[in-house]
Every structure is written in structure tokens, then in C-alpha cells.
Scaffold this active site. Structure first.
Site, short mmCIF file in Angstrom:
data_model
loop_
_atom_site.label_atom_id
_atom_site.label_comp_id
_atom_site.label_asym_id
_atom_site.label_seq_id
_atom_site.Cartn_x
_atom_site.Cartn_y
_atom_site.Cartn_z
N ASP A 360 0.72 -1.28 -0.03
CA ASP A 360 -0.17 0.02 -0.13
C ASP A 360 0.93 1.46 -0.01
O ASP A 360 1.92 1.16 0.58
CB ASP A 360 -0.94 -0.11 1.43
CG ASP A 360 -2.08 0.86 1.20
OD1 ASP A 360 -2.18 1.74 0.34
OD2 ASP A 360 -2.95 0.73 2.21
N ASP A 475 -6.28 -6.89 -1.86
CA ASP A 475 -6.77 -6.61 -0.49
C ASP A 475 -8.19 -6.10 -0.51
O ASP A 475 -8.62 -5.58 -1.45
CB ASP A 475 -5.96 -5.27 -0.06
CG ASP A 475 -5.73 -5.52 1.61
OD1 ASP A 475 -6.47 -6.20 2.22
OD2 ASP A 475 -4.63 -4.86 2.07
N CYS A 521 -6.29 -11.35 0.12
CA CYS A 521 -6.14 -10.53 1.30
C CYS A 521 -7.33 -9.96 1.78
O CYS A 521 -7.99 -9.38 0.82
CB CYS A 521 -4.81 -9.63 1.24
SG CYS A 521 -4.47 -8.65 2.84
N ASP A 543 -3.19 -10.51 9.48
CA ASP A 543 -2.20 -9.58 9.87
C ASP A 543 -1.23 -9.89 11.15
O ASP A 543 -0.30 -9.27 11.33
CB ASP A 543 -2.50 -8.13 10.00
CG ASP A 543 -3.02 -7.42 8.53
OD1 ASP A 543 -2.56 -8.11 7.62
OD2 ASP A 543 -3.67 -6.58 8.62
C1 DGJ Z 1 -4.22 -4.92 5.32
C2 DGJ Z 1 -3.31 -6.12 4.79
O1 DGJ Z 1 -3.68 -7.21 5.61
C3 DGJ Z 1 -1.77 -5.72 5.23
O2 DGJ Z 1 -0.96 -6.90 4.81
C4 DGJ Z 1 -1.37 -4.45 4.17
O3 DGJ Z 1 -1.40 -5.01 3.15
C5 DGJ Z 1 -2.51 -3.53 4.73
N1 DGJ Z 1 -3.65 -3.83 4.48
C6 DGJ Z 1 -2.04 -2.05 3.71
O4 DGJ Z 1 -3.09 -1.06 3.87
#
Ligand code: DGJ
Length: 731
Positions: A360, A475, A521, A543
């Protein structure tokens, strides 16, 4: 294999309320190698389930099975319906509830015919056609059986030719019926960074419902995967267990109902919540699939069946390769530029990974993505951070010797974005209400075909400009608040059509880019289901990458999802040494999210060697059978192993999970899945530089019989908190 036969038993009487098979009843046996789901059709064409469990050796004996398990009176003849229709004589939770075009709120479903045919190597599709005797309204039930893997995939289609629209209030994917003495449901729940906590509860008379109403990121609190153990709580290697999961990335409802006869009814499908569906004449509605496997030998067998099935039939390149990677999320968060990134490429190369994944923060100009409050939707490189664009980074990474991948969150929009300014009607939000934000963002309306084209275009443009881009992390960080589409003519279709729209985009992408590795994700593991995993090569479980926490999280995912699809990254979360965190991450698809330049000499050497070891043993972890040996929930250690199909190699992981005084693997741990007649050597892997292992004498062999009967003590304790052993056939 499907067998249809009529039976003429010496029963003197028959009525719809009678549980026994009667002369003229037909039986449809939907079978895999070890499992059978048997449907009985009576003389009035009522279809009921009379068996779900082990396949019988004499199929003619399915007719002997008492309906409803003979516990007493079923006042409706529907308790064990194959697809319980609401409104006429049903008294329990329905699978389907409709209002006909003329306002009649009832449905009756009778058997019309069925057929079965091959649907590929080792796959049989049985189709059962049902119809309402009074209305031109049909339901077709599909049962796809994966013979060798004992997995059944079940869904339905609904269609009518009434004069006007019909409203579908509820439209389940599957309706099962399972008689047993007792039922123990294991369901999983959590929140961000606390995914997949198991709870095992006895089911008593009445309803227990697992569901989500979150829309996107739908599994944040509860995923659509569960275990039901029959008669006794679920055990690893014994007892009857049904593992089920709904292949749907949106709102779902899975209802378990112990009926008045103390039999278990199960209805799984899209959540009827705020989702009445208007079905026009001649149109067909297809439900998502419910997947399940039945095991008579505990949850271990059930997991292995699902893993094998997923690798062979569901996950893209499930039997192929995966790339190890270095991700920059935790190393830099939003704070990076070209210089920093090119230095990280070199770090990745030094470490020995295959790919660098830019996370990101790389996009947005009018509203730069420098934190999580702006920029989503504006998928142009931020010119300050990346003045030479993504193409430059792809080339730089490749000239360093690694591939380049990128993070996207294509379904989302920041209120502070050019996209929102240009297309406010593409955003899910309610008229006359304030906007509610989840992680400061809103969700795009994927039920709108224009939005689908936009989302498809994000990936397609990027791939067209950078054809060698090696990986996408997709994501999805927000749930659906403000559930309203400005353009959808049927407001109550939104939740369903959002997911259908998402799948349409992913279908199109997969047609054009069938081999592109993509990570699923969702702010961690908010969207792990076999609907989405039709498109993604792997998923991000959480995470939370603390080594200890992760053992539990991965342990629970392993009930349903194979190691090859489970992305585990070594990060700086947690207090465990890098060896522990690496050993844990190796139980799946290994990656890193650390500052390589901060590793000391030994840590770097260890990591480089671990990656080489992983390269050598990954095939066993990815394609082998998983055997869970010692549960972190019941002792001081967690222990599990992956065994190659030929049973000539195994990789065995053991971790200390307790911090009590003298905690450790006090006794030998019995191995599983080996060949008792083979002899094996045991060698320790991932030995930390400067330390010595006492398990390195490859001249000593152990028979599989010994290792599975007596076991071997990996000696995990406070001094050896994680131990990875390679078990190899001695030839
Ligand atoms: C949530 C994801 O689970 C993280 O690994 C990361 O990519 C963040 N978003 C980035 O905003």
C-alpha cells in the site's frame, strides 16, 4: 458412482408420514470412494435424505435404512427433505422460501427425474430435478462428487415460468440431514488479527446459526467453515466428522437445527438478510456451492480430503509452484520512494526470495496515499514517490534478479479521492444519511457493470503496461456500511450482486491472466473461502504474524485449506527468535516482511539457509498430506507433519507453545502417515548458526512402525522452542 434402484420390501403400509422405505420407493445414491448421500423418493415423489455417512458395500441395503432414523413421528414428511420448501406443511427451518407471482407464499417440491454423468476425471455430477406440482416453478439440485477425495460440492438452481416475477426470500445451496446421538459443532470466530478461534459446542434442540452480514470482508467475525462431529466431540483420528464450507465471499447463513426427532438438519447458503431476490420468468438463479466431506476417522482425514481436493480442483495452480517474497508493508508502511525500494530489491535478492511485493501507498496524486485516509481509487503512481513509474520498478527489480509484484485494493474508494469526486454514484452510500467509514474508506458498487469494468481495467491496464509483473496482492479492508446502490434497480439484490460482480471481474481476469499469482487478502483473513479461492493462488490468513499466535491461526485454517495456499510471512511481530518465526512461516507458503538490513550476521545467514532448505523441501509441505500430531490447545507443544504421497519423505514441525516451568515435549510424539514397513532417518533442519543438533545421525534408522507406535521426541523445550525435522526413507 450413482446407483438407482427400486425396492420391494415386505412393508404392509405406507404414508407420507411413515419413516420406512416402501414398495416402489426409489433410491439415489450419491457416492464417493468412502461416502454416500442417499436420497429416497417415495411414491408421491417426495425426496428425502435417508443417509449421509459411510458408503455401504451393498447398495441394495440403502433401502433398509429407516427414514428419519426412526425416532418417532415427523408430522410433515419434510424434516429430512432434500430441499425443504417453506409455506405449505413445513414446520422447521426451510431451505427455500418464495412468494409466487400470484402472491401465494408457499412451495411444494416433488421429484421429477434425475441423471448423473461424468464431469471430468474422477468427478461425477448428479442432477436431481424437482418441481412444484401447482406452479411452473423448478428447483434443480446439483451434487458433484469428487470420487478419490471424498468431497461433495452441492448447489442448486431456481427457475420459473410464472406470469410475473417471483420473490425468493431464502434460497439455500444445500440442505442435509444427519441422524446421530449427539452433535458437536466447531465453528471459528474472531476479529482483525484474531482470526480463526475455534469453539466447540454441543448442538441441542433448536437452531444454531453461523452467519455474516458484513457484505465484503465478510469473514471478519466468522468464516463460513465448520466441523460437525457426531456422537462425540471432534477428534483428530477417530469418530465421525463432517467438515463443511460455503464457497461464497459475501453474506452467508449456515443453520444447524436439531429437530424434534433429535436428528441434525443443516441449511447452508446465501444469507437471506436484506436479500430478497426478484426472479423474472425464464431467468435462473444459481446458488453458490456448499462443499463438504464426511470422515469416519476424525478431522485429520477430513482436512486431508479437502486439501487434496483444493489442490487438484479448486485453487489455481494448486499443484504448481509458488514464489517466495519480500513484502515492504511492515518494513516501510507508507513511507518509501524509489531509492528505498531499489535498496529493498537488493535486500530481497541477498536474502534469496523470488519476488519483491510493493504494498500500500504507491498511488494517488491529488490525494496522495501517504496514510490510510486518502487515495483509494486513484490507481496512478504517486509522482513524488515513484517519479519513473511502476515500469521502472519492475525493470529495476528484474535487473536485480527478482520479480516484482504489487498491492491493490480495487473494490474500494477513499472519500478523499478523484474517483469519488468523478463517480459518486459508483460508491455504496445511503441517501439522507451520513457516510460511515471502515478504515476511512467506502466500498465501490460492484453490482454496477460500469464499476466492474473499472475494477477489471485497474488490473488489466497494469498488466498491459507491465506484462512481466509477477504477483498481485488483492486487498479488501472495509465491510459494507451504507448498503445502498444508486444504480441497482433492485436494492435488495445488492449483497448478492456485489459478490457476483466481483466474481465476474475475477473470471474475466483469470481468462486473460490464467497464470498470474494472486494473493487473496482482506485486512488479514477477512475473506477466506473457496468461492474466492477459485481465482487466487494463495490467501493471507491474518495480519497477526506473531510466531506463537500464528501457530494457532494456521492450525485452525489447516482444517480446511492446504499449506500451498496459506501465506506465512516472517515479520517483526512477536518476541520469538527469527528461527521460531521462520519455522512457523515454513508451514505454508513462506515470505518475509522484515528489514533485511537490520538482521545481524547470524540471522541473515540463518534466513538465507532456511530459504534454500525451503526450496528443497517445499514440495512435501505443499503437496504432502498434513497430519496434526499434538494440539497446542491440549499440551505444551504443537506438532504437525507433512508426508509425501509416496510416504518416503516427511517434514515435521514442533513448537513450544507453553511458557510454564519445564514445559516441553516430555515424551516421544507418535508420527502418522508413514509406511510402517519402510525405514526412515531423521535429521534436523533450520539449525541456527553456531548451535548443534543432536538429531543429525543419519546412520540410525527407525521403522515407520516404530515411529508411529512409540514415536520420537524432538525435544522441544525452552532451549529448543521450535524444531523442524526431515524424515526420509532410508534406501
Ligand atoms: C491490510 C493487509 O492485511 C496488510 O497486509 C497490508 O497490505 C495493509 N492492508 C495495507 O493497507
Amino acid at each position: 458412482m450413482i446407483r438407482l434402484f427400486s425396492l420391494f420390501l415386505t412393508l404392509s403400509c405406507f404414508s407420507i408420514l411413515t419413516a420406512m422405505s416402501a414398495p416402489g420407493d426409489r433410491h439415489i445414491a450419491i457416492e464417493t470412494r468412502r461416502t454416500a448421500l442417499v436420497i429416497r423418493v417415495d411414491k408421491d415423489q417426495n425426496p428425502t435424505i435417508v443417509h449421509l455417512g459411510q458408503r455401504l458395500t451393498r447398495p441394495d441395503e440403502y433401502a433398509r435404512i429407516p427414514g428419519n432414523s426412526k425416532r418417532g413421528e415427523d408430522y410433515t414428511g419434510l424434516y429430512n427433505s432434500v430441499y425443504t420448501p417453506a409455506g405449505s406443511r413445513n414446520l422447521l427451518e426451510p431451505a427455500i422460501q418464495v412468494t409466487h407471482a400470484d402472491g401465494n407464499p408457499s412451495l411444494d417440491l416433488r421429484y421429477v427425474r434425475h441423471e448423473s454423468k461424468s464431469a471430468g476425471d474422477g468427478v461425477v455430477l448428479t442432477t436431481v430435478y424437482l418441481k412444484d406440482p401447482q406452479y411452473p416453478f423448478d428447483v434443480t439440485l446439483y451434487y458433484k462428487t469428487y470420487q478419490d477425495d471424498d468431497v461433495i460440492e452441492q448447489w442448486s438452481t431456481i427457475r420459473h415460468t410464472e406470469k410475473k416475477n417471483v420473490t425468493l426470500h431464502k434460497y439455500a445451496s444445500a440442505n442435509l440431514y444427519i441422524p446421530a446421538q449427539n452433535y458437536y459443532l466447531t465453528h471459528f470466530h474472531g476479529d482483525w488479527a484474531r482470526e480463526m478461534n475455534p469453539s466447540e459446542v454441543p448442538l441441542t434442540e433448536g437452531l444454531k446459526v453461523l452467519d455474516t452480514k458484513l457484505g465484503t470482508r465478510a469473514d471478519l467475525f466468522q468464516p463460513p467453515s465448520f466441523l460437525v462431529a457426531l456422537n462425540q466431540p471432534a477428534q483428530e483420528d477417530q469418530g465421525e466428522v463432517l467438515a463443511g464450507t460455503l464457497a461464497w465471499s459475501g453474506n452467508y447463513q449456515i443453520a444447524f437445527e436439531v429437530d424434534p426427532l433429535h436428528n441434525l438438519r443443516l441449511m447452508a447458503g446465501i444469507n437471506p438478510y436484506a436479500s430478497a431476490y426478484t426472479l423474472a420468468p425464464g431467468k435462473e438463479f444459481t446458488t453458490p456451492a456448499f462443499l463438504f466431506t464426511y470422515s469416519a476417522t476424525g478431522k485429520g482425514t477430513a482436512s486431508r480430503s479437502l486439501h487434496r481436493w483444493a489442490r487438484k480442483f479448486r485453487i489455481p495452480q494448486g499443484q504448481g509452484n509458488r514464489l517466495t517474497l519480500l513484502n515492504n508493508w511492515e518494513a516501510t508502511y507508507f513511507d518509501f520512494n524509489e531509492e528505498k525500494l531499489t535498496a529493498l530489491f537488493k535486500d530481497g535478492r541477498k536474502l534469496g526470495v523470488d519476488l519483491f511485493l510493493l504494498d500500500d501507498g504507491w498511488f494517488g496524486n491529488k490525494y496522495p496515499r501517504n496514510d490510510d485516509r486518502a487515495g483509494l481509487g486513484d490507481w496512478q503512481e504517486n509522482v513524488k514517490k515513484l517519479p519513473h513509474g511502476l515500469g521502472y520498478l519492475v525493470n529495476q527489480a528484474e535487473s536485480t534478479g527478482i520479480k516484482f509484484g504489487i498491492w491493490l485494493e480495487p473494490e474500494m474508494v477513499s472519500p478523499k479521492s478523484e474517483l469519488y469526486e468523478k463517480h459518486p454514484d459508483w460508491v455504496l452510500k445511503l441517501p439522507n444519511r451520513q457516510e460511515y467509514y471502515f478504515r476511512n474508506q467506502l466500498v465501490l458498487d460492484l453490482s454496477n457493470p460500469k464499476v466492474q469494468d473499472f475494477v477489471y481495467g485497474i488490473v488489466d491496464d497494469m498488466m498491459t503496461k507491465n506484462p512481466t509483473l509477477g504477483y498481485i496482492k488483492w486487498d479488501c479492508n472495509a465491510v459494507i456500511y451504507n448498503a445502498f446502490s444508486a444504480t441497482n434497480p433492485n436494492p435488495s439484490h445488492l449483497y448478492v450482486e456485489y459478490v457476483q460482480g466481483l466474481y465476474t471481474v475475477l473470471d474475466r481476469l483469470r481468462v486473460k491472466y490464467p497464470k498470474l499469482p494472486m494473493m487473496l487478502c482482506s485486512g488479514g483473513g477477512g475473506r477466506v473461502d473457496y468461492g474466492a479461492l477459485r481465482y487466487f493462488t494463495e490467501f493471507w490468513p491474518s495480519d497477526n504474524t506473531d510466531g506463537l499466535e500464528r501457530i494457532f491461526i494456521q492450525w485452525n485454517y489447516s482444517n480446511f485449506f492446504p499449506a500451498i495456499a496459506t501465506c506465512n510471512h516472517v515479520t517483526d511481530w512477536g518476541k520469538q527468535p527469527i528461527k521460531f518465526r521462520t519455522d512457523v512461516a515454513m508451514m505454508g507458503k513462506l515470505g518475509y516482511d522484515i528489514v533485511v538490513s537490520k538482521l545481524d550476521e547470524k540471522e541473515l545467514q540463518f534466513s538465507q539457509e532456511a530459504l534454500k532448505t525451503y526450496e528443497r523441501v517445499k514440495e512435501v509441505i505443499w503437496q504432502g498430506d498434513l497430519y496434526r500430531l499434538a494440539s497446542p490447545y491440549s499440551g505444551d507443544v504443537a506438532s504437525l507433519m507433512y508426508v509425501s504421497e509416496a510416504r518416503d519423505r516427511a517434514i515435521w514441525f514442533t513448537y513450544l507453545t507453553s511458557s510454564r516451568y519445564r514445559a516441553g515435549s516430555q515424551a516421544p510424539i507418535r508420527l502418522k502417515g508413514l509406511d510402517p514397513a519402510k525405514n526412515y532417518t531423521i535429521r534436523e533442519l533450520n539449525v541456527y548458526p553456531g548451535t548443534k543438533s543432536f538429531i543429525n545421525d543419519t546412520s540410525t534408522t527407525f521403522s515407520g512402525n516404530y515411529l508411529m507406535t512409540v514415536g520420537f521426541n524432538p525435544n522441544a523445550d525452552a532451549n529448543r522452542t521450535s524444531v523442524v525435522l526431515e524424515v526420509t526413507e532410508a534406501k
